[in-house]
Each structure stands twice: as C-alpha cells, then as structure tokens.
Design an enzyme around this catalytic site. Structure first.
Site, mmCIF file in Angstrom:
data_model
loop_
_atom_site.group_PDB
_atom_site.id
_atom_site.type_symbol
_atom_site.label_atom_id
_atom_site.label_comp_id
_atom_site.label_asym_id
_atom_site.label_seq_id
_atom_site.Cartn_x
_atom_site.Cartn_y
_atom_site.Cartn_z
ATOM 1 N N GLY A 16 25.097 -23.633 82.035
ATOM 2 C CA GLY A 16 24.837 -25.080 81.978
ATOM 3 C C GLY A 16 24.012 -25.529 80.781
ATOM 4 N N ARG A 40 21.899 -16.561 79.775
ATOM 5 C CA ARG A 40 21.090 -15.409 79.377
ATOM 6 C C ARG A 40 19.968 -15.789 78.424
ATOM 7 N NH1 ARG A 40 26.221 -12.235 77.257
ATOM 8 N NH2 ARG A 40 26.507 -14.373 76.548
ATOM 9 N N ASP A 62 21.722 -13.283 84.460
ATOM 10 C CA ASP A 62 22.924 -12.666 83.901
ATOM 11 C C ASP A 62 23.901 -12.483 85.056
ATOM 12 O OD1 ASP A 62 24.922 -11.054 82.899
ATOM 13 O OD2 ASP A 62 23.557 -9.930 81.597
ATOM 14 N N ARG A 64 26.629 -11.186 85.354
ATOM 15 C CA ARG A 64 27.335 -9.899 85.460
ATOM 16 C C ARG A 64 26.640 -8.973 86.451
ATOM 17 N NH1 ARG A 64 27.233 -8.589 79.130
ATOM 18 N NH2 ARG A 64 25.080 -9.194 79.584
ATOM 19 N N TYR A 144 45.992 -21.400 80.710
ATOM 20 C CA TYR A 144 46.937 -20.274 80.564
ATOM 21 C C TYR A 144 46.854 -19.282 81.722
ATOM 22 C CZ TYR A 144 42.782 -18.552 77.858
ATOM 23 O OH TYR A 144 41.530 -18.216 77.426
ATOM 24 N N PRO A 185 40.611 -26.819 81.952
ATOM 25 C CA PRO A 185 40.573 -27.703 80.783
ATOM 26 C C PRO A 185 41.516 -27.209 79.684
ATOM 27 C CG PRO A 185 38.375 -26.790 81.330
ATOM 28 C CD PRO A 185 39.407 -25.981 82.057
ATOM 29 N N GLY A 186 42.098 -28.140 78.977
ATOM 30 C CA GLY A 186 42.762 -27.826 77.710
ATOM 31 C C GLY A 186 41.679 -27.693 76.657
ATOM 32 N N PRO A 187 42.033 -27.789 75.373
ATOM 33 C CA PRO A 187 41.002 -27.633 74.340
ATOM 34 C C PRO A 187 40.004 -28.788 74.268
ATOM 35 C CG PRO A 187 43.170 -28.040 73.357
ATOM 36 C CD PRO A 187 43.391 -27.939 74.825
#
Ligand code: HXC
Ligand code: NAP
Length: 281
Positions: A16, A40, A62, A64, A144, A185-187
């Site tokens: 964020g 991070r 983090d 992960r 995608y 989202p697209g670009p």
C-alpha cells in the site's frame, strides 16, 4: 442512490506504500476507512502514510513469510480492534525470456504473488470464521490470467494461481459471509511496473496507440472500483474477477506483442538493459 461508505471499516492493503496499492489506500480513506499498509521498506511506507493522513498506519511485513504475516495481522487487530478487508495487491514481476529464467527468479515472483496472497487470506479467513464476522478479500490479478503471457512467465503462472484461489475461496467461505473477489487491471502507469516492464518510451507510446481507448488507466479509476467492491453496496458480489482495462485484453496478452516488435536477441538485450536500469534506481 446510496453513496460508497467505508466508515468504520479497517482495511489492510499489501504493497500500500506505492503505485496502485497507494492509490487504493487513498480512495479507501476518502470514503472514510482506516487503512493498514504493509511492504518491506519502512521509509516508503512511513512517507506514504504521512502524506495520506492519520487514517493510515504503516507496518513492515514480508508477505512471503507466514510468521511475518501472523505478526502483522495480529498487530493490526490489536491496534484497530477489528479487521474487515484484505487487499492482496503486493506483487513482483519482470520481463525475461523464459529459457533464461533461474529457478530462484521464478520462485521470487511466485513467493510474493501466490504464497503471499495465500498467507494473508489464510490468516484473515480463519480470524473471520473464528470471530463470526463477515470479511472481504480483494485480490489484484492481471488481464493475462486466462491467456498466459510471453516474457512474464512467473507472474502469469502465479496470478493464474491467485485467480484460482479467488474462485475456490469465494465458494468455500461464502457460508461464513466472506466475499472473495479479484480486480484485473490493464496497464496503469506506476514506477514499480513501468521500471520493470516498459522497455523504453518508444514502446510506451507505440503500445498506447494500440489501446482501444488510446490511453492507459488512471489510478483513481481503480480506486473507485476497489472501494465499491469493499463497500456494503455489493453484498451479493463474490467470486468475480473484474477487468478494468479499457478492453485492452481483447487484443491479446500485453507482452505477447513484444515478440512482434523485435527479434529475440534484441529483446533479450532490452530486458537486460531494463533490469540494470531498475536495479540502479
Ligand atoms: C531475470 C531476475 C530479474 C530479472 C531478479 N531476477 N530480477 N531474473 N530477470 N529482471 C532473479 C535473480 O537473478 C535471482 O535469481 C532471483 O530473481 C531473486 O532476485 P532478487 O533480486 O534477490 O529478488 P528479490 O529481492 O526477492 O526481488 C523480487 C523481484 C523484484 C520480483 C525480482 O523485482 C521486486 O522486489 N519486485 C517488487 C515490485 C514489482 O515487481 N512491481 C511490479 C509489479 S507490476 P538467481 O538465480 O540469479 O539468484 C505487475 C504488472 C503486471 O505485476 C501487468 C502489467 C500490465
Ligand atoms: P508496485 O508499485 O511495484 O507495487 C508492488 C508493491 O508490492 C510494492 O509496494 C512492494 O513494496 C510490495 N511488495 C513486494 N514484495 C513484497 C513482499 N514480499 N512483502 C510485502 N510487500 C511486498 O507496482 P504496481 O504497479 O502498483 O502493482 C500493484 C499491483 O497491481 C500488483 O499486484 C500488480 O501485479 C498489479 N497490476 C499492475 C498493473 C500495472 O499496470 N501497474 C497491471 C496489472 C496488475 P516493497 O518493495 O517495499 O516490499
């Protein structure tokens, strides 16, 4: 017609402090929410929180690491007294010819995108079920996820995993009043995405001209959609993956187009240049 109202809601936004995560945080705050942002880099988070205002609190986490997520979300509940929604926005991505990818490179993206989203969703879901509270998970994927995409293999694979997680949990946790949705989202121009994925201003201009709307997305457009989804205006909306891309996806996965612009050796050189430029920032 009722307005979007996020008063009294506590929302967590991963990543964020920058880009689209920051834009969504700004939108949520403008509709009355309190927001806990994580990432991070402490300084980036503190600067964003200070710029947006006292409704935002920064936390280093983090995603992960399961232990880091447990500490973070436990602290949010203790600081705010509740948790209403989690926006899984943090991600990693880069352009690479897939035959050159190292296993660590593949894992670096999958760990952030797929494992990070699982860790956050697992903690929040168990909390809401145990507390008998409704909740909402909003995952940020890409356009995608159904098609795959050349040159971003780890991201395409991990985001498709996040889409499967979205649909699976929407069904499984619906009886508990937990909604699970995704935005694709697209670009949208951000420093994080453009520095890693936009091989030069020529490509940026060329690609823009190809877009059906002739423009890239605006941050406030994504913020408004995310705020609507998290609000009480959308109680029956769950298990949805909503594109916001000006119909860009209908012309095919974005980076497939790169293969038409140059031969493979030239592309590899462009990716290497982009990589060293984004490292030196
Ligand atoms: C090939 C690369 C690479 C690159 C890193 N690696 N960058 N391989 N090309 N450009 C490999 C390294 O060689 C290493 O493998 C492994 O990945 C881990 O590298 P680290 O630098 O240690 O990784 P880490 O510090 O964990 O950083 C993760 C990261 C980084 C994903 C590589 O870019 C990052 O922190 N990104 C966060 C923000 C971000 O990516 N934002 C963009 C999101 S935009 P070896 O084997 O050499 O040790 C987005 C938009 C999608 O998703 C759609 C757009 C339209
Ligand atoms: P960004 O600014 O680079 O955002 C990525 C964020 O993730 C950063 O704030 C980063 O902060 C955080 N992050 C990365 N690894 C993390 C970890 N291990 N733990 C916690 N936080 C971590 O890029 P963006 O463009 O705004 O992207 C935001 C989201 O939109 C991503 O999910 C991306 O895939 C999606 N998206 C973007 C676009 C686009 O065109 N911009 C298009 C489609 C989808 P730290 O580095 O400080 O950890």
């Amino acid at each position: 017609m009722r307005q979007i109202d996020l008063q009294d809601k506590v929302i967590v936004v991963t990543g964020g402090g920058t880009g689209l995560g920051r834009a969504m945080t700004e939108a949520f705050v403008s509709y009355g929410a309190k927001v806990a942002i994580c990432g991070r880099r402490q300084q980036v988070l503190e600067e964003a929180a200070a710029a947006i205002g006292p409704a935002v609190r920064p936390y280093v986490c983090d995603i992960r690491e399961w232990e880091s997520v447990e500490r973070f979300l436990g602290q949010v509940v203790s600081d705010f007294g509740q948790l209403d929604a989690v926006v899984n926005n943090a991600a990693g991505n880069f352009l690479a010819a897939s035959e050159t990818l190292s296993p660590k490179g593949f894992r670096a993206v999958v760990d952030i995108v797929l494992m990070g989203t699982f860790h956050m969703s697992r903690w929040a879901g168990a909390y809401w079920i145990e507390q008998k509270r409704p909740g909402h998970i909003l995952n940020i994927v890409t356009t995608y996820t159904d098609t795959g995409c050349a040159f971003v293999l780890p991201s395409a694979a991990a985001k498709a995993g996040v889409q499967a997680l979205t649909l699976s949990l929407a069904y499984e946790w619906a009886p508990y009043g937990i909604r699970v949705n995704a935005i694709a989202p697209g670009p949208f121009p951000t420093e994080g995405a453009w520095s890693r994925l936009m091989p030069g201003s020529d490509f940026e201009e060329m690609y823009k001209k190809r877009l059906p709307t002739g423009r890239y997305g605006r941050h406030e457009e994504l913020g408004a959609l995310a705020a609507f989804l998290l609000s009480d205006l959308a109680p029956y909306l769950t298990g949805a993956v909503i594109p916001i891309d000006g119909a860009e996806r209908l012309q095919g996965a974005m980076f497939n187009y790169l293969a038409q612009t140059a031969d493979r050796e030239t592309l590899k050189q462009a990716f290497a240049l982009l990589r060293s430029a984004s490292r030196s920032q």
